[in-house]
Design a protein around this motif. Structure first.
Motif, mmCIF file in Angstrom:
data_model
loop_
_atom_site.group_PDB
_atom_site.id
_atom_site.type_symbol
_atom_site.label_atom_id
_atom_site.label_comp_id
_atom_site.label_asym_id
_atom_site.label_seq_id
_atom_site.Cartn_x
_atom_site.Cartn_y
_atom_site.Cartn_z
ATOM 1 N N MET A 1 0.616 -1.521 0.260
ATOM 2 C CA MET A 1 -0.368 0.149 -0.087
ATOM 3 C C MET A 1 0.692 0.972 0.228
ATOM 4 N N HIS A 2 2.192 1.089 1.021
ATOM 5 C CA HIS A 2 2.611 2.413 0.930
ATOM 6 C C HIS A 2 3.505 2.600 -0.367
ATOM 7 N N THR A 3 3.554 1.987 -0.825
ATOM 8 C CA THR A 3 4.419 1.998 -2.274
ATOM 9 C C THR A 3 3.542 2.022 -2.967
ATOM 10 N N LYS A 4 2.565 1.848 -3.220
ATOM 11 C CA LYS A 4 1.451 1.805 -4.741
ATOM 12 C C LYS A 4 1.045 3.780 -3.955
ATOM 13 N N ALA A 5 0.857 3.721 -2.837
ATOM 14 C CA ALA A 5 0.924 5.577 -2.643
ATOM 15 C C ALA A 5 2.080 6.339 -3.170
ATOM 16 N N TYR A 6 3.482 5.860 -2.507
ATOM 17 C CA TYR A 6 4.649 6.490 -3.289
ATOM 18 C C TYR A 6 4.344 6.816 -4.904
ATOM 19 N N ALA A 7 4.063 5.439 -5.757
ATOM 20 C CA ALA A 7 3.833 5.648 -7.219
ATOM 21 C C ALA A 7 3.074 6.424 -7.689
ATOM 22 N N LEU A 8 1.724 6.618 -7.102
ATOM 23 C CA LEU A 8 0.553 7.585 -7.279
ATOM 24 C C LEU A 8 1.666 8.988 -6.968
ATOM 25 N N TYR A 9 2.205 8.984 -6.089
ATOM 26 C CA TYR A 9 2.691 10.568 -5.796
ATOM 27 C C TYR A 9 3.773 11.250 -6.669
ATOM 28 N N LEU A 10 4.311 9.910 -6.589
ATOM 29 C CA LEU A 10 5.576 9.994 -8.148
ATOM 30 C C LEU A 10 4.840 10.722 -9.280
ATOM 31 N N LYS A 11 4.110 9.616 -10.082
ATOM 32 C CA LYS A 11 2.709 10.641 -11.117
ATOM 33 C C LYS A 11 2.661 11.513 -11.336
ATOM 34 N N ASP A 12 2.012 11.817 -10.199
ATOM 35 C CA ASP A 12 1.642 13.542 -10.450
ATOM 36 C C ASP A 12 2.733 14.327 -9.650
ATOM 37 N N PHE A 13 4.111 13.721 -9.146
ATOM 38 C CA PHE A 13 5.480 14.082 -8.871
ATOM 39 C C PHE A 13 5.371 15.269 -9.994
ATOM 40 N N ARG A 14 5.327 13.435 -11.244
ATOM 41 C CA ARG A 14 6.190 13.760 -12.439
ATOM 42 C C ARG A 14 5.732 14.768 -13.818
ATOM 43 N N SER A 15 4.297 14.359 -13.233
ATOM 44 C CA SER A 15 3.248 15.586 -14.486
ATOM 45 C C SER A 15 3.237 17.206 -14.207
ATOM 46 N N GLU A 16 3.918 16.876 -12.453
ATOM 47 C CA GLU A 16 3.890 18.858 -12.112
ATOM 48 C C GLU A 16 4.540 18.913 -13.007
ATOM 49 N N ILE A 17 6.125 18.400 -12.515
ATOM 50 C CA ILE A 17 7.224 18.651 -12.981
ATOM 51 C C ILE A 17 6.864 19.548 -15.072
ATOM 52 N N ARG A 18 6.729 18.216 -15.803
ATOM 53 C CA ARG A 18 6.453 18.135 -16.542
ATOM 54 C C ARG A 18 5.694 19.920 -16.898
ATOM 55 N N THR A 19 4.465 20.156 -17.393
ATOM 56 C CA THR A 19 3.602 21.048 -17.162
ATOM 57 C C THR A 19 3.675 22.511 -15.849
ATOM 58 N N ARG A 20 4.551 21.943 -14.444
ATOM 59 C CA ARG A 20 4.346 22.994 -14.146
ATOM 60 C C ARG A 20 3.284 24.209 -13.356
ATOM 61 N N TYR A 21 1.639 23.673 -13.581
ATOM 62 C CA TYR A 21 0.254 24.152 -13.909
ATOM 63 C C TYR A 21 0.636 24.913 -12.412
ATOM 64 N N ALA A 22 0.815 23.795 -11.317
ATOM 65 C CA ALA A 22 0.073 24.464 -10.167
ATOM 66 C C ALA A 22 1.617 25.105 -9.321
ATOM 67 N N VAL A 23 2.651 24.675 -9.798
ATOM 68 C CA VAL A 23 3.808 25.440 -9.013
ATOM 69 C C VAL A 23 3.784 26.828 -9.793
ATOM 70 N N ASN A 24 3.754 27.021 -11.143
ATOM 71 C CA ASN A 24 3.146 28.510 -11.792
ATOM 72 C C ASN A 24 1.960 28.893 -11.031
ATOM 73 N N SER A 25 0.604 28.646 -11.511
ATOM 74 C CA SER A 25 -0.256 29.457 -10.866
ATOM 75 C C SER A 25 -0.201 29.905 -9.483
ATOM 76 N N LEU A 26 0.559 29.173 -8.823
ATOM 77 C CA LEU A 26 0.722 29.028 -6.873
ATOM 78 C C LEU A 26 2.324 29.961 -6.992
ATOM 79 N N ALA A 27 2.784 29.925 -7.281
ATOM 80 C CA ALA A 27 4.060 31.016 -6.866
ATOM 81 C C ALA A 27 3.500 32.659 -7.573
ATOM 82 N N MET A 28 2.580 32.563 -8.611
ATOM 83 C CA MET A 28 1.712 33.519 -9.230
ATOM 84 C C MET A 28 0.882 34.087 -7.847
#
Lengths: 221, 233
Positions: A1-28
C-alpha cells in the motif's frame, strides 16, 4: 500500500514537473497577493497581530488556488476510473495527500521567506514555537483541503465552490494558527501556548481520521 | 392532538412568564426572579436565546446522524431527514444570532463585537451556508446525498471546536467565557429554582416544537420527491 501510494505521488510529481501548472499558478498567486498587500499598506507600519493575520490570509487563498488540482485534474483527464481499478481508495487518498503536503510545505516556506524579507512586523522570537505551529498548521491545511478537493471534483461546480466549502472547515485551524504565529512573535513559551497547540494537533488527528473514513464514499461512484 | 394543545399552553406560559415575571434583588414570591450581577434585567433573554442556540446544535447534530445513516444504508429518506434538520438548524441559528445581537446591543453596547461566541455562531452559519451551496450545485439525487453527507460529517467535526472549546478558553464578553467572574460558567447559573424551572420548561417546549417542525419538514420533502418522480417518468 505504501509503495502504491508513493508511486501515485511520483506520478503526480512527474506530471507536475512536466506541466508546472500548479507550481506556476501558486507562485504567481503568492507574488500577486503579497504585492497587493504591500501596495495597500504603503508606508504605514502595521502591527504584529495584523502581520500574523495577513500571513495566514495569503496562505489560505494560495492553498485555495492550487490544491484542488489533485483531484480535479483526474476528473478532467478522465483518469479517475483507471485509478479506481488500480488501487484501493485509501491508497489513492494517501498519494494525493502526500502530493498536497509537499506542495503546501514548499509554498509556505516561500511565503514565510517573502514575509520575513518584506514585513518588519514579521520578527520571530520563539523559532521552535513558530516551526511547530507552521508544521501542524500546514499538515491540517493539506489534509482538510485534500478531502474537500475530492468532494469538489465529484460535484459539478468546481472553481467557486472550493474556497466556500473549505473556509468554514479550516476556520478553527486558521484562527489557532494566527494565535500561535502571534505568540511566536511575542516570544511566548511552549507552556503558554499549550492550549493552542493541543487544539491544532487535535484538529489534525480528527481531520486525518475522518478523511480516511469518508474518502471511500466520495471516491466510489 | 392533545400534545399540540399542551405544547401551545407550555410555550404560551413560558413566553408570558419569561417576559412578565419581575427581577428583584431578593426574590420572595414564587414568580420573582433573582438579580444576577452583570446580567441584570437583560437576563430574561435566557428563556428565548439559549433554546434557539441549543436547538441549532441539536438540529445540526441530527443532520449529521442522518448523514451517517444515509452513508450506511443509502436510503434517500435519511437524506431528506438530514436536509430538513439542517434547514431548521440554520433557521434557529439565525434566530440565535439575531436575539444575541439585540441582547449584545444593550448588554455590551454594540450589535457585533467578534466575541468568541459571535465568531463561532458566524462560523456555524458559514458551514451550513456552504453545505446548502454544495447541495444546490449537484444534479443527481444519489450523488448529492452522498457528497453532502460526507461534507456534513466533516463540517460537524469542527462544531465542537467552535461551540464548546473556543468560547470557553478564550477571553470574551459572553457569559461563560474564560475570564467571566460575574455569572460563572454557563451551566452553573446563579438562578433560583423557579427561574431554572422556567428555563428548562422553555428548553423542553422549544425542543418539542423543533421535533414537530422537523417531522413536517422531512415528510414534505419525501412527498415532493415522490411527486416529482411520478410526473417526470
Amino acid at each position: 500500500m505504501h509503495t502504491k501510494a508513493y508511486a501515485l505521488y511520483l506520478k503526480d510529481f512527474r506530471s507536475e514537473i512536466r506541466t508546472r501548472y500548479a507550481v506556476n499558478s501558486l507562485a504567481m498567486f503568492v507574488i500577486v497577493a503579497t504585492s497587493v498587500i504591500l501596495f495597500s499598506i504603503g508606508n504605514e507600519t502595521i502591527t504584529q497581530s495584523l502581520t500574523a493575520g495577513l500571513f495566514w490570509v495569503v496562505i489560505f487563498f494560495s492553498a485555495m488556488s492550487g490544491l484542488s488540482r489533485a483531484f480535479v485534474s483526474e476528473e478532467e483527464r478522465g483518469t479517475s476510473l483507471t485509478l479506481q481499478l488500480i488501487a484501493a481508495p485509501s491508497t489513492i487518498f494517501s498519494g494525493k495527500l502526500l502530493f498536497n503536503i509537499v506542495l503546501v510545505f514548499c509554498m509556505n516556506i516561500v511565503i514565510t521567506l517573502l514575509y520575513s524579507a518584506l514585513f518588519d512586523g514579521f520578527a520571530i522570537k520563539n523559532l521552535a514555537l513558530f516551526i511547530a505551529a507552521f508544521f501542524f498548521g500546514n499538515a491540517g491545511l493539506a489534509i482538510a483541503s485534500t478531502i474537500i478537493a475530492a468532494i469538489i471534483s465529484k460535484a459539478g461546480a468546481k472553481g467557486t465552490l472550493y474556497p466556500v466549502l473549505s473556509f468554514p472547515i479550516l476556520l478553527p485551524l486558521i484562527l489557532t494558527s494566527v494565535q500561535l504565529t502571534l505568540m511566536s512573535f511575542e516570544g511566548a513559551s511552549f507552556i503558554d501556548a499549550k492550549f493552542e497547540l493541543a487544539i491544532i494537533i487535535c484538529y489534525d488527528v480528527i481531520m486525518l481520521t475522518a478523511s480516511y473514513l469518508l474518502f471511500d464514499f466520495v471516491w466510489k461512484d | 392532538m392533545a400534545w399540540k394543545i399542551f405544547l401551545f399552553l407550555l410555550l404560551a406560559f413560558v413566553s408570558i412568564a419569561g417576559i412578565a415575571f419581575p427581577i428583584v434583588p431578593v426574590p420572595t414570591k414564587w414568580y420573582e426572579f433573582p438579580f444576577i450581577p452583570g446580567l441584570k434585567e437583560n437576563a430574561k433573554i435566557i428563556f428565548f436565546h439559549v433554546p434557539t442556540a441549543w436547538l441549532s446544535v441539536v438540529a445540526f447534530f441530527m443532520s449529521t446522524i442522518y448523514s451517517f445513516k444515509y452513508l450506511r444504508k443509502k436510503n434517500l429518506d435519511d437524506d431528506a431527514k438530514s436536509y430538513a434538520a439542517a434547514q431548521l438548524g440554520i433557521i434557529f441559528c439565525i434566530l440565535a444570532t439575531i436575539t444575541g445581537a439585540v441582547w449584545a446591543k444593550f448588554a455590551w453596547g454594540s450589535f457585533w463585537s467578534w466575541d468568541p461566541r459571535q465568531t463561532s455562531i458566524f462560523a456555524l452559519l458559514l458551514i451550513y451556508g456552504a453545505w446548502f451551496a454544495l447541495r444546490s450545485s449537484i444534479e443527481s439525487d444519489e450523488k448529492r446525498a452522498t457528497l453532502s453527507s460526507v461534507y456534513a460529517i466533516i463540517a460537524f467535526l469542527t462544531v465542537p471546536f467552535f461551540v464548546f472549546i473556543m468560547p470557553r478558553i478564550m477571553k470574551g464578553l459572553h457569559p461563560g467565557s474564560a475570564d467571566d467572574t460575574n455569572s460563572g460558567p454557563v451551566i452553573d447559573f446563579k438562578m433560583n429554582a423557579n427561574m431554572e424551572l422556567i428555563f428548562f420548561l422553555s428548553l423542553i417546549g422549544f425542543t418539542i416544537l423543533y421535533f414537530w417542525m422537523w417531522n413536517i419538514g422531512y415528510k414534505s420533502i419525501i412527498y415532493r420527491d415522490k411527486i416529482n418522480k411520478k410526473y417526470r417518468g
